[in-house]
Write a protein that holds these residues in place. Structure first.
Motif, PDB file in Angstrom:
ATOM      1  N   ALA A 133      -0.322   1.343  -2.086  1.00  0.00           N
ATOM      2  CA  ALA A 133       0.541   2.528  -2.133  1.00  0.00           C
ATOM      3  C   ALA A 133       0.028   3.525  -1.111  1.00  0.00           C
ATOM      4  O   ALA A 133      -1.181   3.691  -0.944  1.00  0.00           O
ATOM      5  CB  ALA A 133       0.529   3.149  -3.519  1.00  0.00           C
ATOM      6  N   THR A 134       0.942   4.179  -0.434  1.00  0.00           N
ATOM      7  CA  THR A 134       0.576   5.228   0.509  1.00  0.00           C
ATOM      8  C   THR A 134       0.824   6.571  -0.162  1.00  0.00           C
ATOM      9  O   THR A 134       1.943   6.869  -0.599  1.00  0.00           O
ATOM     10  CB  THR A 134       1.405   5.116   1.801  1.00  0.00           C
ATOM     11  N   VAL A 139      -3.159   8.556   2.893  1.00  0.00           N
ATOM     12  CA  VAL A 139      -4.186   7.595   2.470  1.00  0.00           C
ATOM     13  C   VAL A 139      -3.506   6.415   1.785  1.00  0.00           C
ATOM     14  O   VAL A 139      -2.626   6.591   0.955  1.00  0.00           O
ATOM     15  CB  VAL A 139      -5.201   8.264   1.514  1.00  0.00           C
ATOM     16  N   THR A 140      -3.916   5.209   2.144  1.00  0.00           N
ATOM     17  CA  THR A 140      -3.389   4.000   1.505  1.00  0.00           C
ATOM     18  C   THR A 140      -4.411   3.503   0.497  1.00  0.00           C
ATOM     19  O   THR A 140      -5.582   3.299   0.832  1.00  0.00           O
ATOM     20  CB  THR A 140      -3.110   2.906   2.548  1.00  0.00           C
ATOM     21  N   ILE A 141      -3.964   3.367  -0.748  1.00  0.00           N
ATOM     22  CA  ILE A 141      -4.854   2.877  -1.805  1.00  0.00           C
ATOM     23  C   ILE A 141      -4.420   1.487  -2.226  1.00  0.00           C
ATOM     24  O   ILE A 141      -3.261   1.108  -2.112  1.00  0.00           O
ATOM     25  CB  ILE A 141      -4.885   3.829  -3.017  1.00  0.00           C
ATOM     26  N   ARG A 142      -5.397   0.703  -2.695  1.00  0.00           N
ATOM     27  CA  ARG A 142      -5.153  -0.647  -3.183  1.00  0.00           C
ATOM     28  C   ARG A 142      -5.585  -0.734  -4.642  1.00  0.00           C
ATOM     29  O   ARG A 142      -6.621  -0.200  -5.017  1.00  0.00           O
ATOM     30  CB  ARG A 142      -5.941  -1.652  -2.338  1.00  0.00           C
ATOM     31  N   ARG A 143      -4.796  -1.411  -5.434  1.00  0.00           N
ATOM     32  CA  ARG A 143      -5.116  -1.613  -6.846  1.00  0.00           C
ATOM     33  C   ARG A 143      -4.748  -3.029  -7.243  1.00  0.00           C
ATOM     34  O   ARG A 143      -3.860  -3.655  -6.655  1.00  0.00           O
ATOM     35  CB  ARG A 143      -4.341  -0.630  -7.746  1.00  0.00           C
ATOM     36  N   VAL A 175      -8.426   8.719  -5.918  1.00  0.00           N
ATOM     37  CA  VAL A 175      -7.705   8.394  -4.681  1.00  0.00           C
ATOM     38  C   VAL A 175      -8.583   7.538  -3.777  1.00  0.00           C
ATOM     39  O   VAL A 175      -8.295   7.380  -2.594  1.00  0.00           O
ATOM     40  CB  VAL A 175      -7.219   9.672  -3.950  1.00  0.00           C
ATOM     41  N   ASP A 176      -9.645   6.974  -4.348  1.00  0.00           N
ATOM     42  CA  ASP A 176     -10.507   6.053  -3.613  1.00  0.00           C
ATOM     43  C   ASP A 176      -9.666   4.842  -3.212  1.00  0.00           C
ATOM     44  O   ASP A 176      -9.070   4.189  -4.075  1.00  0.00           O
ATOM     45  CB  ASP A 176     -11.674   5.632  -4.502  1.00  0.00           C
ATOM     46  N   PRO A 177      -9.598   4.519  -1.923  1.00  0.00           N
ATOM     47  CA  PRO A 177      -8.726   3.424  -1.479  1.00  0.00           C
ATOM     48  C   PRO A 177      -9.065   2.065  -2.092  1.00  0.00           C
ATOM     49  O   PRO A 177      -8.193   1.218  -2.244  1.00  0.00           O
ATOM     50  CB  PRO A 177      -8.938   3.384   0.031  1.00  0.00           C
TER      51      PRO A 177
END
Length: 198
Positions: A133-134, A139-143, A175-177
């Protein structure tokens, strides 16, 4: 639940009220788990006691077999109460962990599946969705969102490669990527029906 685990989630909360709620619900979860374990222990103890009492009643020629339904009923009742309270506590604690969270819309990049065993020991397939998600600040984060086993083969509830590219809502505290486990499924955007997730 360990104090470190509780404090980990309390530290992620943004308000004192949420931190207090997480601590309170974790105590409730501990108490309900204790009740559940006590019920299971009573049930196991009742199994042993029923054998001993049945032998004693037979030897002493005593006809007090009405004690068995009461004993098993109490054990099952305590177990059921513990299970209900534990389910409520875990559900509310899960909500409290993400009460102050951000809500983002991401895109499913990959669906991963693997074989394993469920809580009852039955073989099952588990799924994990890799989502990016941007955020508004760029910032782009990954989950990684864990999902249940879904329906049968070909079911729309079962994640598969056709889910890649679909949008999904999730909550996250940081908001840690690369904080992959900081996620909670929050539905499908625009009320899209894509299948059920836990």
């Amino acid at each position: 639940m360990s104090d470190e685990y509780v404090e980990f989630w309390a530290a992620r909360a943004k308000t004192p009220q949420t931190r207090a709620r997480i601590r309170r619900l974790s105590r409730f979860d501990d108490i309900s788990s204790g009740i559940l374990l006590a019920g299971v222990g009573l049930f196991m103890l009742m199994n042993l006691a029923s054998i001993v009492l049945a032998i004693w009643f037979w030897i002493a020629d005593v006809s007090r077999y009405d004690i068995f339904p009461w004993g098993f009923g109490i054990a099952l009742g305590v177990t059921a109460i513990g299970a209900i309270l534990n389910s409520i506590a875990e559900s509310r604690l899960s909500q409290a962990r993400f009460a102050d969270a951000y809500c983002s819309v991401g895109v499913i990049d990959k669906v991963r599946s693997w074989e394993g065993h469920d809580g009852e020991g039955s073989p099952t397939t588990f799924y994990k969705l890799a989502v990016t998600a941007t955020l508004p600040d760029g910032v782009t984060i990954r989950r990684h969102i864990d999902c249940g086993t879904g329906g049968g083969s070909g079911s729309p509830d079962r994640p598969d490669e056709t889910w890649v590219g679909r949008r999904i809502c999730f909550r996250h505290n940081s908001v840690d990527p690369d904080d992959l486990a900081d996620e909670q499924f929050a539905g499908w955007p625009d009320h899209e029906e894509k299948g059920a997730l836990p």
